[in-house]
Motif scaffolding. Structure first.
Motif, PDB file in Angstrom:
ATOM      1  N   ALA A  71      65.734  58.000  50.803  1.00  0.00           N
ATOM      2  CA  ALA A  71      64.877  58.292  51.959  1.00  0.00           C
ATOM      3  C   ALA A  71      63.404  58.303  51.587  1.00  0.00           C
ATOM      4  CB  ALA A  71      65.278  59.625  52.576  1.00  0.00           C
ATOM      5  N   CYS A  72      63.104  58.478  50.311  1.00  0.00           N
ATOM      6  CA  CYS A  72      61.708  58.572  49.877  1.00  0.00           C
ATOM      7  C   CYS A  72      61.227  57.344  49.134  1.00  0.00           C
ATOM      8  CB  CYS A  72      61.533  59.805  48.990  1.00  0.00           C
ATOM      9  SG  CYS A  72      61.929  61.375  49.791  1.00  0.00           S
ATOM     10  N   TRP A  80      59.426  65.692  50.878  1.00  0.00           N
ATOM     11  CA  TRP A  80      59.970  67.018  51.117  1.00  0.00           C
ATOM     12  C   TRP A  80      61.483  66.975  51.317  1.00  0.00           C
ATOM     13  CZ3 TRP A  80      56.516  69.759  49.211  1.00  0.00           C
ATOM     14  CH2 TRP A  80      55.170  69.625  49.528  1.00  0.00           C
ATOM     15  N   THR A  81      62.038  65.796  51.429  1.00  0.00           N
ATOM     16  CA  THR A  81      63.495  65.674  51.482  1.00  0.00           C
ATOM     17  C   THR A  81      64.126  66.239  50.216  1.00  0.00           C
ATOM     18  OG1 THR A  81      63.254  63.664  52.812  1.00  0.00           O
ATOM     19  CG2 THR A  81      65.391  64.047  51.786  1.00  0.00           C
ATOM     20  N   PHE A  82      63.460  66.032  49.109  1.00  0.00           N
ATOM     21  CA  PHE A  82      63.941  66.565  47.825  1.00  0.00           C
ATOM     22  C   PHE A  82      64.056  68.087  47.891  1.00  0.00           C
ATOM     23  CE2 PHE A  82      62.370  68.479  43.819  1.00  0.00           C
ATOM     24  CZ  PHE A  82      63.481  68.231  43.025  1.00  0.00           C
ATOM     25  N   VAL A 326      64.130  66.167  36.770  1.00  0.00           N
ATOM     26  CA  VAL A 326      64.465  65.214  35.709  1.00  0.00           C
ATOM     27  C   VAL A 326      65.602  64.290  36.127  1.00  0.00           C
ATOM     28  CG1 VAL A 326      63.663  66.755  33.891  1.00  0.00           C
ATOM     29  CG2 VAL A 326      66.044  66.853  34.620  1.00  0.00           C
ATOM     30  N   ASP A 327      66.145  64.527  37.315  1.00  0.00           N
ATOM     31  CA  ASP A 327      67.207  63.641  37.817  1.00  0.00           C
ATOM     32  C   ASP A 327      66.607  62.266  38.076  1.00  0.00           C
ATOM     33  OD1 ASP A 327      69.286  62.387  39.023  1.00  0.00           O
ATOM     34  OD2 ASP A 327      69.664  63.938  40.529  1.00  0.00           O
ATOM     35  N   PRO A 328      67.072  61.228  37.365  1.00  0.00           N
ATOM     36  CA  PRO A 328      66.463  59.891  37.552  1.00  0.00           C
ATOM     37  C   PRO A 328      66.660  59.322  38.940  1.00  0.00           C
ATOM     38  CG  PRO A 328      68.446  59.767  36.185  1.00  0.00           C
ATOM     39  CD  PRO A 328      68.147  61.214  36.357  1.00  0.00           C
ATOM     40  N   ALA A 329      67.607  59.841  39.701  1.00  0.00           N
ATOM     41  CA  ALA A 329      67.849  59.306  41.036  1.00  0.00           C
ATOM     42  C   ALA A 329      66.709  59.607  41.995  1.00  0.00           C
ATOM     43  CB  ALA A 329      69.155  59.875  41.602  1.00  0.00           C
ATOM     44  N   TRP A 330      65.957  60.673  41.704  1.00  0.00           N
ATOM     45  CA  TRP A 330      64.897  61.075  42.628  1.00  0.00           C
ATOM     46  C   TRP A 330      63.548  60.462  42.293  1.00  0.00           C
ATOM     47  CZ3 TRP A 330      65.279  63.214  47.220  1.00  0.00           C
ATOM     48  CH2 TRP A 330      66.450  63.889  47.553  1.00  0.00           C
ATOM     49  N   GLY A 331      63.384  59.927  41.157  1.00  0.00           N
ATOM     50  CA  GLY A 331      62.089  59.341  40.818  1.00  0.00           C
ATOM     51  C   GLY A 331      61.034  60.403  40.571  1.00  0.00           C
ATOM     52  N   ASN A 332      59.848  60.162  41.068  1.00  0.00           N
ATOM     53  CA  ASN A 332      58.717  61.060  40.799  1.00  0.00           C
ATOM     54  C   ASN A 332      58.573  62.091  41.925  1.00  0.00           C
ATOM     55  OD1 ASN A 332      56.468  62.236  39.733  1.00  0.00           O
ATOM     56  ND2 ASN A 332      55.062  60.625  40.377  1.00  0.00           N
TER      57      ASN A 332
END
Length: 369
Positions: A71-72, A80-82, A326-332
């Protein structure tokens, strides 16, 4: 002789705008000198340059909807979804989902205990505060740990997030103040043995960093215990935090005791009060009132120092954020995560600061300028 009845009082008039009101405040505080004018213009320039970009990133171009990291991907603003999807982890940690209602009950009781203290007038305020210092910690331990009244037991290793931060800070605050007062009185005692014990305790605990205290409590302490004897990791962290902050609290209280004039001690003696009654009724109330800012500053430091429990494997609210970004799925998403953690700490620290200021105003007796 003039008849006083012939004079009629003039109607009340508002002060001139040049001496009162918003314009007068601006003139007196922001435009009172060339230096203040330059600083005011500089601050306005920074606000105009920075604030629109922050609003654009945090609100206008931000993403709140969505069910996953995708979504991001195309957003140019904050993700803010994170925060929304990881919110439960930030609050409860690894606490079992079916039992999270117990955490909600504890947080609700905490609000009912602390909330009335911020109100100037509230029925039963003193009794609520006494409940918060005595029975409330026991109820919290029973609810969160379980094992009684049919509640499933939850290991403290699964505690985390904001819940763990509040548990560590609340128990530390409730226990550190009375222990610190006792240490301060002991350090000023006329009995050499008691004074020496308190001085050694305070200087040893103040002379080492908290991170080493937690490391010793978690790693080194079990090596010195008899075989088969072990303490819960959270309990060891609590003991280390309480002892560490008690030493600092003792010095704050000792400063207040030293600020009390000698005449107050003599007045307590003249009233026929013993040592404990004199301290409890005359000396300590004045000393604690004088050092309210220092006491609250120690509480705020304790609240922020709870982040160090990460070194012994406990995940507070900041550690849960770090574990998520640090979850690579979320990126930065580090900026969003750290902003959320900073906001949590700011809310509670600012609340304690405001409460201390209101308490100072309430206890103000006009002896200060």
């Amino acid at each position: 002789m003039a008849d006083p009845d012939r004079f009629t009082p003039l109607p009340a008039q508002a002060p001139p705008s040049s001496s009162a009101g918003p314009l007068a405040w601006v003139r007196a505080n922001l435009l009172s000198s060339p230096l203040n004018v330059a600083m005011t213009l500089g601050v306005l320039y920074l606000l105009v340059s920075i604030v629109p970009g922050i609003i654009d990133w945090a609100i206008l171009k931000a993403t709140v909807s969505g069910d996953g990291p995708n979504a991001c991907d195309a957003t140019e603003g904050a993700c803010w979804t994170f925060i929304r999807l990881r919110f439960d982890f930030f609050i409860y940690g690894f606490y079992p989902e079916p039992e999270r209602w117990r955490v909600d009950v504890v947080l609700g009781l905490l609000l009912l205990v602390v909330g009335p203290q911020f109100l100037s007038r509230f029925p039963g305020k003193k009794w609520i505060g006494l409940f918060g210092l005595t029975a409330f910690p026991l109820i919290v331990a029973m609810l969160l740990m379980g094992g009684l009244f049919g509640l499933p037991e939850v290991e403290t290793g699964k505690w985390g997030g904001l819940m763990l931060t509040l548990v560590l800070s609340y128990v530390g605050i409730v226990a550190a103040l009375p222990i610190g007062v006792a240490l301060a009185l002991g350090r000023r005692s006329t009995m050499p043995v008691i004074r020496a014990i308190c001085v050694i305790f305070i200087e040893i605990w103040r002379g080492v960093p908290l991170i080493s205290v937690l490391f010793m409590a978690s790693v080194m302490l079990p090596l010195f215990l008899p075989e088969g004897v072990n303490f819960d990791k959270l309990l060891r962290a609590l003991i280390g935090i309480i002892m560490f902050q008690s030493a600092y609290m003792a010095e704050v209280v000792r400063g207040g005791l030293q600020g009390i004039p000698k005449g107050q001690y003599e007045a307590a003696d003249a009233l026929g009060l013993g040592y404990w009654k004199g301290m409890g009724l005359v000396i300590l109330p004045q000393a604690l009132k004088m050092v309210i800012p220092g006491i609250v500053n120690t509480f705020i430091a304790l609240f922020k120092d709870t982040t160090l429990v990460l070194i012994i494997g406990l995940l507070d609210v900041l550690a849960t954020v770090q574990a998520s970004i640090v979850d690579p799925a979320w990126g930065n998403v580090a900026t969003e995560g750290y902003l959320f953690a900073a906001f949590c700490f700011w809310v509670f620290c600012f609340g304690m600061s405001r409460y201390s200021q209101s308490l100072e105003r309430k206890l103000h007796t006009g002896h200060k300028r």
